[in-house]
Write an enzyme that holds these catalytic residues in place. Structure first.
Site, mmCIF file in Angstrom:
data_model
loop_
_atom_site.group_PDB
_atom_site.id
_atom_site.type_symbol
_atom_site.label_atom_id
_atom_site.label_comp_id
_atom_site.label_asym_id
_atom_site.label_seq_id
_atom_site.Cartn_x
_atom_site.Cartn_y
_atom_site.Cartn_z
ATOM 1 N N ASP A 148 50.841 31.704 35.519
ATOM 2 C CA ASP A 148 50.102 31.593 33.996
ATOM 3 C C ASP A 148 48.564 31.555 34.455
ATOM 4 O O ASP A 148 47.820 31.770 33.321
ATOM 5 C CB ASP A 148 50.648 29.803 33.642
ATOM 6 C CG ASP A 148 52.183 30.148 33.355
ATOM 7 O OD1 ASP A 148 52.537 30.884 32.835
ATOM 8 O OD2 ASP A 148 52.526 28.988 33.544
ATOM 9 N N LYS A 149 48.239 30.986 35.578
ATOM 10 C CA LYS A 149 46.813 30.965 35.895
ATOM 11 C C LYS A 149 46.648 31.215 37.230
ATOM 12 O O LYS A 149 47.222 30.723 38.357
ATOM 13 C CB LYS A 149 46.353 29.712 35.494
ATOM 14 C CG LYS A 149 44.783 29.530 35.869
ATOM 15 C CD LYS A 149 44.199 28.103 35.169
ATOM 16 C CE LYS A 149 42.962 28.189 35.823
ATOM 17 N NZ LYS A 149 42.413 26.969 35.257
ATOM 18 N N GLU A 205 32.354 18.839 40.106
ATOM 19 C CA GLU A 205 33.648 18.551 39.737
ATOM 20 C C GLU A 205 34.197 17.311 40.624
ATOM 21 O O GLU A 205 34.473 17.501 41.819
ATOM 22 C CB GLU A 205 34.491 19.645 39.783
ATOM 23 C CG GLU A 205 35.941 19.204 39.590
ATOM 24 C CD GLU A 205 36.819 20.641 39.246
ATOM 25 O OE1 GLU A 205 36.450 21.873 39.261
ATOM 26 O OE2 GLU A 205 37.979 20.452 38.818
ATOM 27 N N GLY A 222 37.218 25.989 31.987
ATOM 28 C CA GLY A 222 36.901 26.733 31.087
ATOM 29 C C GLY A 222 35.055 26.557 31.042
ATOM 30 O O GLY A 222 34.728 25.604 30.747
ATOM 31 N N SER A 223 34.756 27.677 31.074
ATOM 32 C CA SER A 223 33.123 27.735 31.276
ATOM 33 C C SER A 223 32.491 28.780 30.565
ATOM 34 O O SER A 223 33.044 29.839 30.090
ATOM 35 C CB SER A 223 33.054 27.973 32.915
ATOM 36 O OG SER A 223 33.688 26.954 33.725
ATOM 37 N N GLU A 249 43.513 27.329 29.686
ATOM 38 C CA GLU A 249 42.866 27.377 31.038
ATOM 39 C C GLU A 249 42.670 25.892 31.444
ATOM 40 O O GLU A 249 43.132 25.392 32.522
ATOM 41 C CB GLU A 249 41.595 28.166 31.228
ATOM 42 C CG GLU A 249 41.239 28.377 32.677
ATOM 43 C CD GLU A 249 39.846 29.107 32.620
ATOM 44 O OE1 GLU A 249 39.732 30.028 31.752
ATOM 45 O OE2 GLU A 249 39.032 28.978 33.674
ATOM 46 N N ALA A 312 42.188 24.074 38.837
ATOM 47 C CA ALA A 312 40.668 24.476 38.893
ATOM 48 C C ALA A 312 40.103 25.378 39.961
ATOM 49 O O ALA A 312 39.323 26.054 39.633
ATOM 50 C CB ALA A 312 39.822 23.187 38.550
ATOM 51 N N ARG A 356 30.311 25.621 43.692
ATOM 52 C CA ARG A 356 28.601 25.869 43.762
ATOM 53 C C ARG A 356 28.015 25.591 45.035
ATOM 54 O O ARG A 356 27.153 24.730 45.147
ATOM 55 C CB ARG A 356 28.305 24.881 42.629
ATOM 56 C CG ARG A 356 28.916 24.617 41.144
ATOM 57 C CD ARG A 356 28.954 26.068 40.723
ATOM 58 N NE ARG A 356 30.229 26.242 39.916
ATOM 59 C CZ ARG A 356 30.424 25.601 38.618
ATOM 60 N NH1 ARG A 356 29.377 24.917 38.139
ATOM 61 N NH2 ARG A 356 31.744 25.529 38.349
ATOM 62 N N GLU A 385 30.793 35.454 34.578
ATOM 63 C CA GLU A 385 30.691 33.788 34.915
ATOM 64 C C GLU A 385 30.485 33.305 36.340
ATOM 65 O O GLU A 385 29.811 32.641 36.570
ATOM 66 C CB GLU A 385 32.319 33.391 34.330
ATOM 67 C CG GLU A 385 32.372 31.877 34.404
ATOM 68 C CD GLU A 385 33.755 31.510 33.948
ATOM 69 O OE1 GLU A 385 34.230 31.852 33.073
ATOM 70 O OE2 GLU A 385 34.380 30.671 34.677
ATOM 71 N N LYS A 389 27.431 31.382 37.985
ATOM 72 C CA LYS A 389 27.831 30.209 38.846
ATOM 73 C C LYS A 389 27.147 30.357 40.206
ATOM 74 O O LYS A 389 26.757 29.203 40.761
ATOM 75 C CB LYS A 389 29.465 29.972 39.137
ATOM 76 C CG LYS A 389 30.040 29.536 37.953
ATOM 77 C CD LYS A 389 31.552 29.770 38.221
ATOM 78 C CE LYS A 389 32.446 28.769 36.782
ATOM 79 N NZ LYS A 389 33.887 29.272 37.158
HETATM 80 C C1 LIG Z 1 35.993 27.766 40.785
HETATM 81 C C2 LIG Z 1 34.972 27.400 40.310
HETATM 82 O O1 LIG Z 1 34.846 26.773 39.216
HETATM 83 C C3 LIG Z 1 35.958 25.987 38.798
HETATM 84 C C4 LIG Z 1 35.770 24.751 38.468
HETATM 85 C C5 LIG Z 1 34.987 24.632 36.995
HETATM 86 C C6 LIG Z 1 35.387 25.739 36.239
HETATM 87 C C7 LIG Z 1 35.828 26.675 36.370
HETATM 88 C C8 LIG Z 1 36.370 27.967 35.132
HETATM 89 O O2 LIG Z 1 36.153 27.749 34.081
HETATM 90 O O3 LIG Z 1 36.735 28.880 35.839
HETATM 91 C C9 LIG Z 1 36.678 26.991 37.765
HETATM 92 O O4 LIG Z 1 38.118 26.669 37.473
HETATM 93 C C10 LIG Z 1 33.482 27.672 40.845
HETATM 94 O O5 LIG Z 1 32.523 27.248 40.316
HETATM 95 O O6 LIG Z 1 33.504 28.600 41.862
#
Ligand SMILES: C=C(O[C@H]1C=CC=C(C(=O)O)[C@@H]1O)C(=O)O
Length: 407
Positions: A148-149, A205, A222-223, A249, A312, A356, A385, A389
């Site tokens: 799924d992810k 995180e 979710g970013s 997600e 995540a 990060r 995205e 990051k």
């Molecule tokens: C894998 C990363 O972020 C994870 C943490 C927050 C949001 C994330 C997203 O929205 O994809 C990622 O799951 C990264 O920053 O390299």
């Protein structure tokens, strides 16, 4: 760990002293929004206890240190994404602890030196096209119902004219990410070798914080990149909160973490809806989970290892996601998407998700970024995205180019 309380005059005199005492290649530094730890050499190797698992090794090493007369040892450092590989943990009997104050932003910001690493060449590994191809590969797997992810990642390989001043970069990271978790720890995963690489970053995180039998986890998923003006940020955050794809997600992460925590907890509180958090460069969907452990004998590392790898940084279901990462990604993540933090003799501690971040040695740095891919993900958007990051580390390195613009 005993907390040493600093009087306000100590704080003034020391001027956020811990970060100023950081020595590249020697110290291990970890700070949260509320406290900071600096561990100094000499470090002891973790006891080699054969077949025992990592958290047992950590507990026994800490116990052994107290038997030798050290009253307050901690283990600090990083654990790789693949936890079967050697960790980069150090046992410290000489560390300092300080409560965070707002002093950092007001005093140190104006006194640190800007980094000057001269001309920098930047190579994307995998290339942007390869990363887009990897996302398509994941989408095909979803359509075949294999999983799924999956979180897919890429790196920037930097080669600069002058060596990176890691201590200055650490201060910039902390100054730009006061609400996050800033770290600089030796990155060598083999305790016996001389360590040269440093793992450095500012993670937003929190995987797990444990004090007594209380735990807090703060998963993110979710970013959207920050837009830099109020109107555009309001629009993008409304979109993020209402995005079916991002909510899905995020929900997969919460579901998996709840499954991991429930057997360890006598109570657990999971908000029904995510909220928003902001970093220097990104917006994220966030859920703050609080719980009470069945026993305070369960250590922070026990809990962290039970949760890892969360969707995540891995995916869902976990096993299928790890297989997909192994098959799709073309490089070894090493410490990236593992965990970094500390644990004391009582098992209290904080572990954050290693994102990060960069591994840096002299004039070479590897920056890492990943993104959660689910059905409905748009490959070019995921590429952008990950680009956004990278900006956490690019900004701290003083490099005047946006991650999104690097081809
Ligand atoms: C894998 C990363 O972020 C994870 C943490 C927050 C949001 C994330 C997203 O929205 O994809 C990622 O799951 C990264 O920053 O390299």
């Amino acid at each position: 760990m005993a907390e040493c309380t600093l009087s306000s005059s100590d704080i003034k005199k020391n001027d956020s002293s811990l970060i100023n005492q950081y020595v590249t290649g020697e110290s291990a530094y970890f700070s949260s929004p509320t406290n900071a730890i600096l561990a100094h050499p000499p470090f002891a190797n973790l006891l080699d206890v054969g077949i025992k698992n990592l958290s047992q090794q950590v507990v026994e090493s800490l116990r052994f240190a107290t038997e030798l007369g050290h009253s307050d040892p901690i283990v600090i450092g990083a654990i790789p994404f693949d936890t079967s590989k050697p960790s980069a943990l150090r046992l410290s009997t000489g560390f300092s602890f300080e409560k965070e104050t707002s002093a950092f932003n007001h005093t140190v910001a104006s006194t640190y030196q800007a980094t000057d690493i001269g001309k920098v060449s930047i190579k994307t590994v995998p290339s942007s096209n390869e990363f887009v191809g990897a996302v398509f590969n994941a989408l095909e797997r979803f359509s075949r119902k294999e999983l799924d992810k999956v979180v897919l990642s890429r790196t920037l390989q930097l080669d600069s004219e002058h060596d990176v001043d890691i201590a200055s970069v650490l201060k910039r990271l902390k100054n730009g990410n006061a609400n996050g978790y800033t770290f600089a720890v030796p990155a060598n995963q083999h305790e016996h070798k001389l360590c040269k690489k440093t793992l450095l970053g500012a993670s937003p995180e929190l995987l797990i914080k444990k004090i007594g039998n209380k735990i807090i986890a703060n998963p993110l998923a979710g970013s959207e990149p920050k837009q830099g003006d109020i109107k555009a940020d309001k629009l993008i955050t409304d979109q993020l909160m209402n995005s079916k794809k991002d909510r899905y997600e995020h929900a997969l992460v919460i579901k998996s973490i709840a499954q991991a925590l429930k057997p360890l907890c006598k109570s657990i509180n999971i908000p029904k809806e995510p909220s928003l958090i902001a970093t220097e460069t990104m917006w994220h969907l966030s859920t703050k989970i609080e719980g009470e452990l069945k026993s305070s004998n369960i250590t922070s590392l026990d809990v962290a290892m039970a949760m890892h790898p969360t969707p995540a940084i891995g995916g869902f279901p976990t096993k299928a996601a790890i297989t997909a990462i192994d098959e799709i990604e073309t490089y070894d993540r090493k410490l990236f998407t593992g965990m970094v933090g500390w644990c004391d003799l009582s098992g209290d501690g904080e572990w954050v998700v290693t994102i990060r971040c960069a591994e840096i040695e002299n004039n070479k740095a590897t920056l890492y970024a990943g993104a959660g891919i689910v059905e409905g993900s748009i490959p070019e958007k995921e590429l952008a995205e990950t680009g956004a990051k990278f900006n956490t580390m690019l900004n701290a390195l003083g490099i005047d180019v946006k991650g999104q613009d690097i081809e």
